[in-house]
Every structure is written in C-alpha cells, then in structure tokens.
Design a protein around this motif. Sequence first.
Motif, PDB file in Angstrom:
ATOM      1  N   TYR A 312     -23.609 -17.342  11.395  1.00  0.00           N
ATOM      2  CA  TYR A 312     -24.368 -18.393  12.077  1.00  0.00           C
ATOM      3  C   TYR A 312     -23.604 -18.941  13.282  1.00  0.00           C
ATOM      4  N   LYS A 313     -22.293 -19.086  13.130  1.00  0.00           N
ATOM      5  CA  LYS A 313     -21.503 -19.671  14.224  1.00  0.00           C
ATOM      6  C   LYS A 313     -21.434 -18.760  15.440  1.00  0.00           C
ATOM      7  N   ALA A 314     -21.749 -17.485  15.247  1.00  0.00           N
ATOM      8  CA  ALA A 314     -21.813 -16.586  16.392  1.00  0.00           C
ATOM      9  C   ALA A 314     -22.894 -17.038  17.381  1.00  0.00           C
ATOM     10  N   PHE A 330     -32.597 -23.626   9.431  1.00  0.00           N
ATOM     11  CA  PHE A 330     -32.125 -22.609   8.501  1.00  0.00           C
ATOM     12  C   PHE A 330     -33.115 -22.462   7.360  1.00  0.00           C
ATOM     13  N   CYS A 331     -33.325 -21.227   6.952  1.00  0.00           N
ATOM     14  CA  CYS A 331     -34.207 -20.957   5.820  1.00  0.00           C
ATOM     15  C   CYS A 331     -33.370 -20.784   4.557  1.00  0.00           C
ATOM     16  N   TRP A 338     -25.986 -26.594   7.503  1.00  0.00           N
ATOM     17  CA  TRP A 338     -26.668 -27.446   8.482  1.00  0.00           C
ATOM     18  C   TRP A 338     -25.661 -28.292   9.256  1.00  0.00           C
ATOM     19  N   GLU A 339     -24.747 -28.911   8.554  1.00  0.00           N
ATOM     20  CA  GLU A 339     -23.816 -29.833   9.204  1.00  0.00           C
ATOM     21  C   GLU A 339     -22.744 -29.104   9.997  1.00  0.00           C
ATOM     22  N   PRO A 345     -26.593 -33.545   9.728  1.00  0.00           N
ATOM     23  CA  PRO A 345     -26.294 -33.816   8.312  1.00  0.00           C
ATOM     24  C   PRO A 345     -27.541 -34.013   7.453  1.00  0.00           C
ATOM     25  N   LEU A 346     -28.349 -32.953   7.301  1.00  0.00           N
ATOM     26  CA  LEU A 346     -29.541 -33.048   6.459  1.00  0.00           C
ATOM     27  C   LEU A 346     -29.146 -32.934   4.984  1.00  0.00           C
ATOM     28  N   LYS A 347     -29.799 -33.731   4.152  1.00  0.00           N
ATOM     29  CA  LYS A 347     -29.459 -33.756   2.733  1.00  0.00           C
ATOM     30  C   LYS A 347     -30.598 -33.289   1.824  1.00  0.00           C
TER      31      LYS A 347
END
Length: 366
Positions: A312-314, A330-331, A338-339, A345-347
């Motif tokens: 993902y960080k790519a 993101f699925c 997410w964070e 910061p989704l919870k």
Amino acid sequence: MEIFVEKSALPYALTQEILKRYPHYEIIPSYEAFKWEILPEEELITLGKRRLFIMEFKGDFVKACPGTKNYLCCGYQIFHIGEGCPLDCSYCILQLYLNRPGLKVWGNLLENGLKALEEFLEAQKRNGNVVRIGTGEFTDSLALEGITHISEKLIHFWKEKDPYGVLELKTKVSLSKEFFERLEGDPRVIFAWSVNTEKIISSEEKGTAPLSARLESAKRAIERGFTVAFHFDPIIFYPEGEKEYPLVLERILNTIPLDKIAWISFGTLRYPKVLKEIALKRFPHTTIYSFEFIEGLDQKKRYFVDVRKSLYKAFQKLLQDTMDKVTYYFCMESERIWEEVLGIPLKTSKEVAQRLDRVAQKLCLL
C-alpha cells in the motif's frame, strides 16, 4: 455458449427476451435436476463457464455485502442479478464460493427483482439514507451484458425511478462506443473497473480486457455522462509489484479527469484456505499462492501486515498528492492500515461507509 432454461422461468420477460435473441436452448425441469457430467470439480467449474442457466430465483434480490468480520467494511448493498462469471481469474473466490457450477441469470429479475429493488430504494429514501448498491459481487456486472442487457435495463430504471443513491457496475471487460450510445448518461451510475498490473492481467486474469481497453472504456463512460471508479483488488505481491502497481494508478490519474472518479479502492490478495487447492488444479502454472500467508482474523489467508503495508505504501506519494481530489478507501482492511498509509484514523465500518456516502450524496445532487 449453451443455454438451459428452467421450466418455471419460461414465462418471465427477461427469459423471453434472451430466447428471442438466442433461440437454441434446452428446457430443463430445474437446475437441481440437471445432469452434469461426472468430472473432477475443477473441470466442472471450467465447463460451467460455457453453460448459461436461466432460472427462477426465489431468494433475496437485495442484500448487504457479506463483508468480513474484524476488518473495516464499506456498507455496500448488493442487487443480486445472477451468479458465476465467464471470465477466469486464478484468484477468483467464485471458484469456491458458489458450490453450483454454471452461469446463472434470474429470469424473474424484471418482475420480482426490480420490484424488490424499488421497494428497498423507496424505503431508504423515506428514511433519508443515501444508497450505494452494485451488481458485481457474485458475478461480473457486464461480462454477460451482450446476452442479458441487464445493466442497460438498470440504467433506464435509475432514470425512471430517480432513487436517492448510486448504482455501481463493476467489471473487467471493455465496453464499446456503440454500447454507450444506447444509454442516457447519469452521474449516479458508476462504471467501475477492477484493475491490475499488465503482468497480473496477462498471467492471472484469463478472458479479461487489457488495462488500456479498460481505461478507454472508462473514458467513453465519462464522455457519455457517467461516473467511473477503480478497484485495485487484489493487489498481488511479486518482485516488481511495488514498482509496477503505482504506475497503474499514475496512469489512471493522468488519463481520467479526477472530478469524474467516484472512488478508488485497494485490497491485497486474500482467500479461504480451501480455495488454494481448487485454484492450483485449474491454474497449475500460477505462483500467486506460493508466498507466505497468515490466517487473518476472518479466517482467510492474507499477507502479513508488514507486506500489506509495504504494498500500500508504494502508492503513498500519489495518494497524498491527490487525496483532496479523489476519495480512496481500503477494502476489508484493519484500522492500522488506514492510519499508517492514509493517515486517517478510522475505527469503525460506519465511518468508512460515511466516507463513501458523502461521495454518493454529491453525485445524487449533480
């Protein structure tokens, strides 16, 4: 394509429409009574991709996306138009998820299915809820469109009923200029393409359109007045992947007007462990299952979190440069992803749903 029709499905409008275009078919008492050849499971799956069954569906036409436990889900709704896919991807969960081979279309979709959909949409509208609904969970939304014309009918239905919500049609096929010329544009209808690198498309996605053809189709959709979306799912680890996946996203962002993209999602390869055995029999040359996996909180095989995060960080620089213009999500991922990747910061799954609902609400006002 061989066509078989359940006797009880014969009177319905969609059945009759299909049979007028394809008059060579066989009537059967029921799908359950159909006599399949005695073959290994993997061969029946392949054979089933060449057999279309028009059936009377007696289940729920509208249902919530099954999602997965312990990871954040987007709160998507499904309009169940059929089961099975004529495309043949080595990672496809439908090889396992549907224990009944064959391509299945519901003959009673127009009479019973659209009625259920209309009732659902009206109830949500009365309650002030915006709806995000799609048809690509148990099949490709458009791979059988040339036979069924179901998506075309749904687009007309959206215009006629004017629901407070968006319709997402997810696919891996290319769509011609002639196809779009038959349709009236509607920004609430989202043509969505699952995308991957050229390497994965050519080696693991048999029968699908090249990336260039998918992007050309997206441009045609926009020209006609529709919205588009893209799904990087599954992202598959391979040595050059961290270099090649961002190039696909860059190509999308440089090709498609950003204000016409509803959202772009990301998800890495994940699968129930029993899928591997079936997939390797059907695709003996695939290497995607040879990496090291861990059993996730949903009992599916996943890459270790550090591998997922690295993949993902790519994309991270491209995401940071465009997050004010494009909605990313993101699925079936963890709060940590997410964070640490998006800095959001989704919870809860509700927060993910609200993020996408805001896009849907905006499209409903256009």
